[in-house]
Design a protein around this motif. Structure first.
Motif, short mmCIF file in Angstrom:
data_model
loop_
_atom_site.label_atom_id
_atom_site.label_comp_id
_atom_site.label_asym_id
_atom_site.label_seq_id
_atom_site.Cartn_x
_atom_site.Cartn_y
_atom_site.Cartn_z
N SER A 170 0.86 -1.18 0.00
CA SER A 170 0.00 0.00 0.00
C SER A 170 0.90 1.23 0.00
N CYS A 171 0.79 2.03 -1.06
CA CYS A 171 1.70 3.17 -1.23
C CYS A 171 0.96 4.46 -1.56
N THR A 172 1.64 5.55 -1.27
CA THR A 172 1.24 6.86 -1.76
C THR A 172 2.39 7.42 -2.58
N GLY A 173 2.07 8.32 -3.46
CA GLY A 173 3.09 8.94 -4.28
C GLY A 173 2.45 9.95 -5.22
N LEU A 225 4.54 9.49 -18.84
CA LEU A 225 4.01 9.26 -17.49
C LEU A 225 5.14 8.82 -16.58
N ASP A 226 5.21 9.41 -15.41
CA ASP A 226 6.23 9.09 -14.41
C ASP A 226 5.53 8.95 -13.06
N ASP A 227 5.27 7.70 -12.66
CA ASP A 227 4.63 7.43 -11.37
C ASP A 227 5.68 6.99 -10.38
N ASN A 228 5.77 7.67 -9.24
CA ASN A 228 6.68 7.29 -8.18
C ASN A 228 5.90 6.98 -6.92
N LEU A 229 6.18 5.81 -6.35
CA LEU A 229 5.55 5.37 -5.10
C LEU A 229 6.65 5.34 -4.04
N ASN A 230 6.59 6.26 -3.11
CA ASN A 230 7.57 6.41 -2.04
C ASN A 230 8.97 6.73 -2.58
N ILE A 231 9.03 7.44 -3.69
CA ILE A 231 10.28 7.96 -4.23
C ILE A 231 10.08 9.47 -4.35
N GLY A 244 8.39 1.93 -5.39
CA GLY A 244 8.25 1.44 -6.75
C GLY A 244 7.99 2.56 -7.73
N GLU A 245 7.98 2.19 -9.03
CA GLU A 245 7.73 3.19 -10.06
C GLU A 245 7.14 2.55 -11.30
N TYR A 246 6.49 3.39 -12.07
CA TYR A 246 5.94 3.01 -13.36
C TYR A 246 6.22 4.17 -14.30
N ASP A 247 6.81 3.89 -15.46
CA ASP A 247 7.11 4.92 -16.45
C ASP A 247 6.61 4.43 -17.81
N GLN A 248 6.03 5.35 -18.58
CA GLN A 248 5.56 5.00 -19.92
C GLN A 248 5.60 6.24 -20.81
N GLU A 308 1.92 19.91 -18.66
CA GLU A 308 2.33 19.05 -17.54
C GLU A 308 1.28 19.08 -16.46
N ILE A 309 1.26 18.01 -15.67
CA ILE A 309 0.33 17.95 -14.55
C ILE A 309 0.89 17.01 -13.49
N LYS A 310 0.65 17.34 -12.22
CA LYS A 310 1.03 16.48 -11.10
C LYS A 310 -0.25 16.03 -10.42
N MET A 311 -0.32 14.74 -10.12
CA MET A 311 -1.52 14.18 -9.49
C MET A 311 -1.11 13.30 -8.31
N ALA A 312 -1.82 13.48 -7.18
CA ALA A 312 -1.59 12.62 -6.02
C ALA A 312 -2.01 11.20 -6.39
#
Length: 188
Positions: free
Chosen positions: A37-40, A61-67, A87-91, A175-179
């Motif tokens: 369970s993460c936030t980022g 897309l650049d998703d960072n979980l606890n980074i 963790g992370e997810y990039d696309q 650009e946009i930042k989303m919780a």
């Protein structure tokens, strides 16, 4: 504003952590569930910027979980039955797109990379809704391979509607930042 985003981000994760913890009896020597369970944050860029007119756009897309870095101000992860703590997810993809398509539903495959060297590939679908001053995209799916395979994934992105005002400009939304909240629960 930041506090509201953070509280929206933390509430589902704290619930998932409680569910994970409640699922494991105190006397158990091995967990009956595993999960994370993460936030980022998601940081997304669009080139050229998204407008109300469909045009070919490259999306990163650049998703960072606890980074934590310059585009991802906070994060946390709690795990059960795993050594992953971030963790992370990039696309990157190029398709015809407009601001109206930010809210469209789609079936997707995502591979998340964890800091313990493992990955989780997720098959999910998403829906977007306007909730108060925010737009909220909710993902639900199943981990098809890797760590937590067979587990159920839920994730929520929360962004401010005010960010979408750029869609009405010639430059568009660049650009946009989303919780971001992210949860996987696997019953063993």
């Amino acid at each position: 504003m930041f506090t509201r985003r953070l509280s929206l981000c933390l509430a589902p994760s704290l619930t998932a952590i409680g569910l994970l913890a409640a699922s494991v009896p105190a006397h158990a020597s091995l967990p009956f569930v595993s999960g994370i369970s993460c936030t980022g944050w998601r940081y997304a860029t669009f080139s050229p910027g998204l407008t109300n007119t469909t045009r070919v756009t490259t999306t990163v897309l650049d998703d960072n979980l606890n980074i934590v870095d310059e585009n991802h101000p906070t994060g946390s992860c709690v795990t059960v039955g795993s050594t992953a703590t971030a963790g992370e997810y990039d696309q990157t993809f190029t398709v015809p797109r407009s601001c109206q398509q930010l809210g469209s539903s789609s079936d997707t495959m995502h591979t998340y990379r964890w800091n313990n060297g493992t990955t989780s590939t997720v098959s999910d679908s998403s829906t977007t809704a306007i909730v108060g001053a925010n737009f909220v995209t909710t993902f639900t799916g199943t981990v098809t391979s890797g760590e937590f395979a067979g587990g159920t994934m839920t994730s929520t992105l929360t962004g401010l509607n005010a960010d979408l005002a750029a869609c009405n400009t010639p430059t568009g939304l660049t650009e946009i930042k989303m919780a971001l909240t992210f949860n996987i629960v696997k019953v063993l």
